[in-house]
Write a protein that holds these residues in place. Structure first.
Motif, PDB file in Angstrom:
ATOM      1  N   ALA A  39      23.520 -35.797  55.114  1.00 37.32           N
ATOM      2  CA  ALA A  39      23.832 -37.116  55.694  1.00 37.32           C
ATOM      3  C   ALA A  39      25.286 -37.176  56.160  1.00 37.32           C
ATOM      4  O   ALA A  39      25.579 -37.673  57.259  1.00 37.32           O
ATOM      5  CB  ALA A  39      23.553 -38.216  54.674  1.00 37.32           C
ATOM      6  N   ARG A  40      26.194 -36.662  55.350  1.00 43.78           N
ATOM      7  CA  ARG A  40      27.609 -36.682  55.739  1.00 43.78           C
ATOM      8  C   ARG A  40      27.843 -35.782  56.957  1.00 43.78           C
ATOM      9  O   ARG A  40      28.611 -36.121  57.859  1.00 43.78           O
ATOM     10  CB  ARG A  40      28.496 -36.239  54.565  1.00 43.78           C
ATOM     11  CG  ARG A  40      29.970 -36.321  54.850  1.00 43.78           C
ATOM     12  CD  ARG A  40      30.394 -37.761  55.110  1.00 43.78           C
ATOM     13  NE  ARG A  40      31.846 -37.830  55.271  1.00 43.78           N
ATOM     14  CZ  ARG A  40      32.467 -38.774  55.937  1.00 43.78           C
ATOM     15  NH1 ARG A  40      31.781 -39.755  56.488  1.00 43.78           N
ATOM     16  NH2 ARG A  40      33.763 -38.756  56.040  1.00 43.78           N
ATOM     17  N   TRP A  41      27.183 -34.623  56.991  1.00 47.12           N
ATOM     18  CA  TRP A  41      27.290 -33.731  58.149  1.00 47.12           C
ATOM     19  C   TRP A  41      26.895 -34.490  59.419  1.00 47.12           C
ATOM     20  O   TRP A  41      27.587 -34.445  60.422  1.00 47.12           O
ATOM     21  CB  TRP A  41      26.402 -32.507  57.955  1.00 47.12           C
ATOM     22  CG  TRP A  41      26.499 -31.528  59.080  1.00 47.12           C
ATOM     23  CD1 TRP A  41      25.863 -31.612  60.289  1.00 47.12           C
ATOM     24  CD2 TRP A  41      27.298 -30.354  59.142  1.00 47.12           C
ATOM     25  NE1 TRP A  41      26.210 -30.550  61.085  1.00 47.12           N
ATOM     26  CE2 TRP A  41      27.090 -29.764  60.398  1.00 47.12           C
ATOM     27  CE3 TRP A  41      28.161 -29.725  58.244  1.00 47.12           C
ATOM     28  CZ2 TRP A  41      27.710 -28.584  60.787  1.00 47.12           C
ATOM     29  CZ3 TRP A  41      28.762 -28.550  58.622  1.00 47.12           C
ATOM     30  CH2 TRP A  41      28.548 -27.992  59.891  1.00 47.12           C
ATOM     31  N   ARG A  42      25.743 -35.185  59.357  1.00 50.13           N
ATOM     32  CA  ARG A  42      25.260 -35.923  60.531  1.00 50.13           C
ATOM     33  C   ARG A  42      26.238 -37.020  60.940  1.00 50.13           C
ATOM     34  O   ARG A  42      26.446 -37.252  62.131  1.00 50.13           O
ATOM     35  CB  ARG A  42      23.876 -36.511  60.261  1.00 50.13           C
ATOM     36  CG  ARG A  42      22.772 -35.472  60.264  1.00 50.13           C
ATOM     37  CD  ARG A  42      21.374 -36.095  60.273  1.00 50.13           C
ATOM     38  NE  ARG A  42      21.191 -37.164  59.303  1.00 50.13           N
ATOM     39  CZ  ARG A  42      20.762 -36.989  58.061  1.00 50.13           C
ATOM     40  NH1 ARG A  42      20.473 -35.784  57.629  1.00 50.13           N
ATOM     41  NH2 ARG A  42      20.615 -38.012  57.257  1.00 50.13           N
ATOM     42  N   GLN A  43      26.845 -37.692  59.982  1.00 50.44           N
ATOM     43  CA  GLN A  43      27.834 -38.727  60.307  1.00 50.44           C
ATOM     44  C   GLN A  43      29.013 -38.126  61.067  1.00 50.44           C
ATOM     45  O   GLN A  43      29.446 -38.662  62.088  1.00 50.44           O
ATOM     46  CB  GLN A  43      28.351 -39.407  59.032  1.00 50.44           C
ATOM     47  CG  GLN A  43      27.362 -40.294  58.351  1.00 50.44           C
ATOM     48  CD  GLN A  43      27.876 -40.806  57.014  1.00 50.44           C
ATOM     49  OE1 GLN A  43      28.903 -40.344  56.505  1.00 50.44           O
ATOM     50  NE2 GLN A  43      27.146 -41.737  56.423  1.00 50.44           N
TER      51      GLN A  43
END
Length: 155
Positions: A39-43
């Motif tokens: 999720a953080r990667w995608r953000q």
């Protein structure tokens, strides 16, 4: 900020996204390798996070960006062109041990290869040679040579 307006991803995020595509690495796998959540990667790659229905711009911390760039194959020079000097320096520090390692061992940190290597090492020499022969590493002549040498050591 308008709830429907998403901020444009920063240049470093675009570089990482292109590098992943070029190197055929999924975002999920890249996140795992970089040690951050999917999720953080995608953000970070998207350039925003959603908070209470609003799209808030995201800028990766330098160390996180360096790990992402390292996994994706983005260079320190590219990070500098994206005006991320501190991240470029962190990437150079991160890449320094890898540069000192044997360049022929490009997969040294791959956990799958480590598991396969451990499994091969647990096999008898005969079984190991048979596995390697089946995957095309050893030719039948090499297998026979190994068997002959093993027989001599046993006798």
């Amino acid at each position: 900020m308008n709830r429907d307006t998403r901020p444009e991803p920063p240049l470093e995020a675009v570089l990482i996204k292109k590098a992943l595509k070029r190197n055929r690495i999924s975002g999920r796998e890249a996140a795992r390798r970089a040690g951050i959540s999917d999720a953080r990667w995608r953000q970070i790659v998207g350039g925003y996070q959603t908070v209470s229905g609003s799209h808030i711009p995201v800028r990766a911390p330098d160390e996180t960006l360096a790990r992402m760039a390292h996994v994706a194959g983005v260079t320190a020079g590219e990070l500098r062109q994206a005006d991320r000097e501190a991240a470029a320096e962190a990437l150079e520090e991160l890449a320094a041990p890898a540069a000192a390692a044997d360049s022929t061992d490009a997969y040294a940190s791959d956990p799958h290869l480590a598991a396969i290597t451990a499994l091969l090492e647990s096999l008898s020499p005969e079984a190991r040679n048979e596995v390697l022969r089946r995957v095309g590493h050893l030719t039948p002549a090499q297998v026979e040579k190994e068997r002959g040498e093993q027989r001599r050591h046993i006798s």
